[in-house]
Design an enzyme around this catalytic site. Structure first.
Site, mmCIF file in Angstrom:
data_model
loop_
_atom_site.group_PDB
_atom_site.id
_atom_site.type_symbol
_atom_site.label_atom_id
_atom_site.label_comp_id
_atom_site.label_asym_id
_atom_site.label_seq_id
_atom_site.Cartn_x
_atom_site.Cartn_y
_atom_site.Cartn_z
ATOM 1 N N THR A 36 32.179 -8.403 8.757
ATOM 2 C CA THR A 36 32.898 -8.963 7.604
ATOM 3 C C THR A 36 34.396 -8.722 7.739
ATOM 4 O O THR A 36 35.204 -9.618 7.480
ATOM 5 C CB THR A 36 32.438 -8.309 6.287
ATOM 6 N N HIS A 47 22.609 -9.265 2.606
ATOM 7 C CA HIS A 47 22.951 -8.416 3.760
ATOM 8 C C HIS A 47 21.664 -7.832 4.311
ATOM 9 O O HIS A 47 20.732 -7.537 3.552
ATOM 10 C CB HIS A 47 23.892 -7.297 3.302
ATOM 11 N N ASP A 70 30.585 -15.458 6.279
ATOM 12 C CA ASP A 70 31.413 -14.511 7.035
ATOM 13 C C ASP A 70 30.960 -14.367 8.483
ATOM 14 O O ASP A 70 31.765 -14.186 9.385
ATOM 15 C CB ASP A 70 31.512 -13.140 6.331
ATOM 16 N N HIS A 71 29.647 -14.451 8.728
ATOM 17 C CA HIS A 71 29.120 -14.298 10.093
ATOM 18 C C HIS A 71 27.620 -14.541 10.057
ATOM 19 O O HIS A 71 27.051 -14.740 8.977
ATOM 20 C CB HIS A 71 29.426 -12.914 10.667
HETATM 21 C C1 GP9 Z 1 30.406 -4.207 3.170
HETATM 22 C C2 GP9 Z 1 30.189 -5.627 3.465
HETATM 23 C C3 GP9 Z 1 29.212 -5.806 4.584
HETATM 24 O O1 GP9 Z 1 31.465 -3.934 2.355
HETATM 25 O O2 GP9 Z 1 31.380 -6.264 3.704
HETATM 26 O O3 GP9 Z 1 29.778 -5.553 5.792
HETATM 27 P P1 GP9 Z 1 29.158 -6.096 7.157
HETATM 28 O O4 GP9 Z 1 28.092 -5.126 7.561
HETATM 29 O O5 GP9 Z 1 28.585 -7.442 6.908
HETATM 30 O O6 GP9 Z 1 30.304 -6.144 8.081
HETATM 31 MN MN MN Z 2 29.201 -9.346 6.318
#
Ligand code: GP9
Ligand code: MN
Length: 641
Positions: A300, A415, A474-475
């Site tokens: 992220t 997530h 984001d990914h």
């Molecule tokens: C945590 C969120 C997730 O604050 O941004 O992070 P990631 O594991 O997806 O990089």
């Molecule tokens: Mn993320």
């Protein structure tokens, strides 16, 4: 002889006992502090054991070095310094719930804050944390049983201690890797690092990181910026006039959707849409279906870096951690200069990904983090605050914000490991061979519901008239490890080409004044900043950016991944192999050569900027460079590409 030997044995025995007690006391103290004063979120018995074990290597190291440098006195100095280091960390932790980093020490303001509140973070009972120092002094200097000499460590014992620290640390690291792979490369949260390697090792690690960074930076000079400026002058279109300023003066809400990939859009499971709301919403805005994420280990945070700087993140580690002390010419600062109130909204700990530090470097005015939301147990699951509540609270906060504002919201619920409370599962789970993918469908479906509620409330609010939404993934959420299951779901073999295409994430720009369009241009997160500044009609004078406005019809279509792979209008190049982008069939030899070369060159230049902290030279270099350019174009009558 016999008697002498007997004395020798007793003496050695006593010496070992002193060693054991001194080391044991420090070990106990450090373990107590790590497990009772810091909140390291120990999740299972294995983690608790790692936490108990991890002080050992650092204790052997500091006592070993102490003895080597100053014998008994040296060992005691190590005891005192070690105790002070622990205590300073305690004070800092009480104030910031975080551990000190060397770049943080440079941030005098932070520590001045601490100075102001020092009275409130000191406890009388802290005195107890130094009682052992007195006991150590007694054992090392005053314990003289009759007929024995006082404790006198030899240099070679110091060497032994310091050397033993190495295997102890290796065992520690291997053990920690069972919980978290690539722990040192993928520097996550500092709390996590301390949990796994201990607070003193963490400082050693931080110092090594800093040393490396400083060295690269020290060796760099302003000349190194010239190739970057030249490359970008040659390869980047200077102006993009398309749609310039259609969103001038408007608020911007950038919504970073956690782990959201394009394959879920317009796709179904058990005959039901996975993202019904987004599928409709995208018809009303500018939707990009060939938009890729470009993140690496910083996940992220890397996507945030791309958006802010239009530079590539690093191949190893998270630039948010490794180069938070660099100078940047980032989007938040630019927007602030243009009258915007810039902020990030994310209901997680503010130290995660070192955001609290990096956001200052990027110029954000505010970071609205977990502590600013009313996070309760009932409203949380897994990683924390559920998206629906995060969205609801955030919208309320935005209504009261200074206008115009730029808010970046980062969702959390979708997530890994993709779990949900029963009542939030709006679709049955999948039936593939991967539980991860099966659950992912449900969290994606949940996120869509949360987004719906947010966008509908947004449309009903006053914000709607003068705000644009920039919604993007984001990914990836489903890693390559699950490609078999992904193949089962998509009904095709996931070869390298398909795996590459799965790295596409949705991008939707939505709001009054944004013409609906389905845009197939090939682009990536690096293009977000120039796209946005062009829509807002903001002059962006930073020449060190690799992105191109996605709305510009004549843009250079080239998306480069952190692995040196790429996609352009015609081809996809993956690890030396070349494919036709439309069909996925292998393309003729050489068709990808140009793309691979460009990928390598861009990544190298981008890395040189970050490692050398070259943006600090921007002003002086630009002046010289533009004079030179002017002179040379007068000579040759050259034209800007
Ligand atoms: C945590 C969120 C997730 O604050 O941004 O992070 P990631 O594991 O997806 O990089
Ligand atoms: Mn993320």
């Amino acid at each position: 002889m016999f008697t002498k030997n007997k004395y020798f044995n007793k003496k050695t025995g006593l010496k070992l006992l002193v060693y054991a007690v001194v080391i044991g006391m420090f070990w106990l103290k450090m373990s107590y502090i790590q497990s009772n004063i810091f909140s390291l979120n120990v999740e299972n018995a294995n983690e608790a054991s790692i936490l108990a074990f991890n002080p050992l290597s650092s204790i052997f190291l500091i006592f070993g070095l102490g003895i080597l440098l100053g014998g008994r006195r040296g060992m005691f100095v190590s005891y005192i310094l070690g105790s002070l280091l622990l205590y300073v960390n305690i004070l800092f932790y009480r104030e910031y719930s975080d551990f000190i980093t060397i770049p943080m020490l440079n941030q005098v303001a932070n520590l001045a804050d601490l100075g102001g509140s020092i009275g409130t973070i000191l406890n009388y009972s802290d005195i107890l944390l130094f009682v052992d120092v007195l006991i150590a002094a007694f054992l090392l200097f005053y314990l003289k049983p009759s007929r024995f000499q006082a404790f006198k460590p030899k240099r070679r014992e110091g060497i032994i201690l310091a050397v033993v620290a190495i295997p102890l640390f290796i065992v520690n690291l291997q053990w920690a890797e069972t919980e978290r792979t690539d722990l040192l490369e993928r520097t996550f949260d500092r709390n996590m690092l301390v949990k796994y390697i201990g607070v003193i090792n963490y400082h050693v690690y931080d110092a090594v990181l800093q040393g490396k960074t400083e060295m690269k930076k020290t060796l760099a000079d302003s000349n190194e910026l010239v190739p970057a400026i030249n490359y970008l002058n040659e390869n980047k279109k200077k102006d993009s006039n398309h749609l310039e300023g259609v969103a001038e003066g408007k608020n911007v809400i950038a919504i970073s959707l956690e782990s959201t990939q394009t394959f879920v859009v317009d796709n179904t499971l058990h005959g039901e849409e996975l993202t019904p709301y987004f599928n409709d919403l995208k018809e009303e805005g500018a939707y990009f279906d060939n938009f890729y994420h470009q993140v690496k280990q910083g996940r992220t945070s890397d996507s945030e870096f791309l958006l802010a700087n239009s530079l590539y993140p690093l191949n190893r580690g998270a630039v948010f951690f490794t180069h938070s002390g660099n100078e940047y010419e980032a989007l938040p600062s630019l927007l602030s200069e243009n009258g915007y109130f810039t902020n990030v909204m994310h209901a997680n700990d503010k130290t995660f990904w070192n955001r609290n530090v990096m956001y200052d470097s990027l110029g954000y005015d505010d970071f609205i983090s977990k502590e600013d939301y009313e996070v309760t147990q009932e409203k949380s699951h897994g990683w924390g605050y559920l998206d629906e509540y995060f969205f609801e609270d955030s919208l309320n906060k935005m209504k009261d914000m200074d206008k115009p504002f730029f808010s970046k919201m980062i969702t959390l619920t979708n997530h890994y490991p993709f779990t949900l409370p029963e009542e939030k599962k709006y679709i049955e789970e999948g039936e593939t061979s991967s539980g991860t993918l099966n659950r992912y469908f449900q969290t994606i479906r949940y996120q869509d519901e949360a987004l719906k509620q947010f966008v509908e409330n947004f449309k009903d609010s006053k914000l709607y008239d003068n705000t644009i939404l920039v919604i993007y993934g984001d990914h990836f959420g489903i890693s390559e490890n699950h490609k078999e299951a992904m193949g089962e779901y998509l009904g095709k073999d996931i070869n390298d080409f398909e795996q590459f295409q799965l790295q596409r994430v949705p991008l939707l720009i939505y709001g009054k004044g944004i013409e609906p369009q389905e845009n197939h241009t090939v682009g990536g997160q690096i293009d977000l900043r120039p796209t946005l500044t062009n829509l807002l009609g903001i002059e962006d004078e930073n020449p060190i950016q690799f992105g191109n406005d996605l709305m510009d019809k004549d843009r250079r279509e080239l998306m480069i991944t952190r692995d040196g792979d790429f996609a352009n209008e015609e081809y996809v190049g993956i690890q030396g192999a070349c494919y036709d982008r439309e069909t996925g069939n292998p393309a003729e030899d050489g068709a990808c050569e140009e793309g691979f070369d460009a990928a390598q060159e861009e990544l190298e230049i981008s890395d040189s900027i970050i490692y050398g902290d070259l943006l600090r030279y921007l002003d002086e270099t630009e002046m010289v460079n533009s004079e030179e350019q002017q002179a040379s174009s007068e000579e040759k009558g050259s034209v800007q590409p």
